[in-house]
Design an enzyme around this catalytic site. Structure first.
Site, short mmCIF file in Angstrom:
data_model
loop_
_atom_site.label_atom_id
_atom_site.label_comp_id
_atom_site.label_asym_id
_atom_site.label_seq_id
_atom_site.Cartn_x
_atom_site.Cartn_y
_atom_site.Cartn_z
N HIS A 148 3.28 5.61 0.98
CA HIS A 148 4.13 4.75 0.07
C HIS A 148 2.95 4.16 -1.09
O HIS A 148 3.14 4.16 -2.51
CB HIS A 148 4.45 3.39 0.53
CG HIS A 148 5.08 2.27 -0.24
ND1 HIS A 148 6.49 1.98 -0.07
CD2 HIS A 148 4.80 1.47 -0.97
CE1 HIS A 148 6.90 1.07 -0.90
NE2 HIS A 148 5.74 0.53 -1.26
N GLU A 149 1.76 3.65 -0.70
CA GLU A 149 0.89 3.31 -1.64
C GLU A 149 0.26 4.34 -2.38
O GLU A 149 -0.30 4.26 -3.76
CB GLU A 149 -0.29 2.50 -0.77
CG GLU A 149 0.10 1.43 -0.14
CD GLU A 149 0.84 0.35 -0.78
OE1 GLU A 149 0.66 0.31 -2.12
OE2 GLU A 149 1.38 -0.55 -0.20
N HIS A 152 2.62 4.89 -5.31
CA HIS A 152 2.30 3.75 -6.30
C HIS A 152 1.15 4.21 -7.21
O HIS A 152 1.10 4.16 -8.33
CB HIS A 152 1.91 2.40 -5.74
CG HIS A 152 2.89 1.67 -5.54
ND1 HIS A 152 4.31 1.67 -6.15
CD2 HIS A 152 3.26 0.82 -4.20
CE1 HIS A 152 5.09 0.79 -5.35
NE2 HIS A 152 4.49 0.38 -4.14
N HIS A 158 9.05 0.84 -6.89
CA HIS A 158 9.89 1.03 -5.83
C HIS A 158 11.37 1.36 -6.34
O HIS A 158 11.59 1.05 -7.34
CB HIS A 158 10.17 -0.61 -5.42
CG HIS A 158 8.73 -1.08 -4.80
ND1 HIS A 158 8.11 -2.05 -5.19
CD2 HIS A 158 8.17 -0.59 -3.52
CE1 HIS A 158 6.89 -2.39 -4.57
NE2 HIS A 158 6.93 -1.42 -3.76
N TYR A 204 12.56 -0.75 -0.92
CA TYR A 204 12.83 -2.01 0.01
C TYR A 204 13.68 -2.02 1.14
O TYR A 204 14.72 -1.54 1.20
CB TYR A 204 13.14 -3.31 -0.76
CG TYR A 204 12.13 -4.01 -1.72
CD1 TYR A 204 11.00 -3.37 -2.06
CD2 TYR A 204 12.30 -5.25 -2.50
CE1 TYR A 204 10.04 -3.98 -2.84
CE2 TYR A 204 11.42 -5.77 -3.27
CZ TYR A 204 10.45 -5.33 -3.31
OH TYR A 204 9.34 -5.90 -4.01
#
Length: 249
Positions: A148-149, A152, A158, A204
């Site tokens: 996930h990071e 980014h 997101h 999310y």
């Protein structure tokens, strides 16, 4: 094991938490380092570059002449062997299906500096120079959280921040903590002509930033569709990386 979320009065089975749920749990007492603020829970921004979007793909990592995108990194010696394996699994889950290759830094000027700082967070895209990506141990030591990071850092926001999200989810504004409403703003995004991905590792959770335990995001038309997961990038996540970086895969 059952944990009470800081952002929800509900009790959630730990094993049912998706990547973003785990990140918010790890970040619940996150304090911004000097000169840095956080948006949407885990996207770091600095006073130098406050935008949460990447206009004109200006923040993409460069592609090499051989068609691969090499992302140099250094990793803190404070991580133990299991931590390193977890982080490297997050890298491999991206590299195995894309032209992105994470490589140990030798002399490159622009690189990721992976550190066990407080919380799980990353800047958006390439910011230049030494670029911190925080994966606290043990709170962030899940390969899906690492992926996930890293996404980014590749330039992805997101999933529910997509400009077209209102066709696919309902944001239940009344259930969101008042001081976290800004985390649910839509962004001007390049959706790469790809479908909305309820299973994205970038999505999310259903109760993110809930004030009273009620859902803050409801999929439509089927409200029971699972949203987000923690196993790693979805098939569509990898496809979007390939589209954004013109991987030709």
């Amino acid at each position: 094991v059952r944990l009470k979320r800081k952002y929800s009065e509900e009790y959630l089975d730990f094993d049912s938490m998706n990547a973003m749920d785990k990140i918010l749990e790890a970040n619940r007492r996150l304090r911004s380092p000097r000169g840095i603020s956080f948006r949407e829970g885990d996207i770091a921004t600095s006073y130098i570059r406050s935008a949460i979007t990447c206009p004109g793909n200006a923040c993409l990592w460069p592609k090499s002449v051989d068609g691969f995108v090499y992302i140099p990194f250094i990793m803190s010696p404070l991580y133990d062997d299991m931590d390193r394996i977890t982080i490297e699994t997050g890298m491999q889950d991206i590299s195995s299906g894309t032209c992105i290759k994470f490589v140990p830094r030798t002399h490159e000027a622009n690189f990721l500096d992976i550190q066990p700082r407080y919380g799980c967070w990353s800047f958006l895209g390439q910011t230049g120079g030494s670029q911190t990506l925080s994966l606290q141990t043990p709170g962030c030591m899940w390969s899906g959280v690492a992926a996930h990071e890293f996404m980014h850092a590749l330039g992805f926001v997101h999933e529910q921040s997509r400009s077209d999200r209102d066709h696919y989810v309902t944001i239940v504004w009344k259930n969101i903590m008042p001081d976290r409403i800004h985390n649910f703003r839509k962004q001007v995004t390049n959706n790469l002509n790809t479908p909305y991905d309820y299973s994205s590792v970038m999505h999310y959770g259903r109760y993110a930033f809930s004030e009273d335990g009620g859902p803050t995001i409801i999929p439509k038309p089927d409200p029971y569709i699972p949203i987000g997961q923690r196993d790693g990038p979805s098939v569509l996540d990898l496809h979007k990386i390939n589209m954004l970086y013109n991987c030709g895969m």
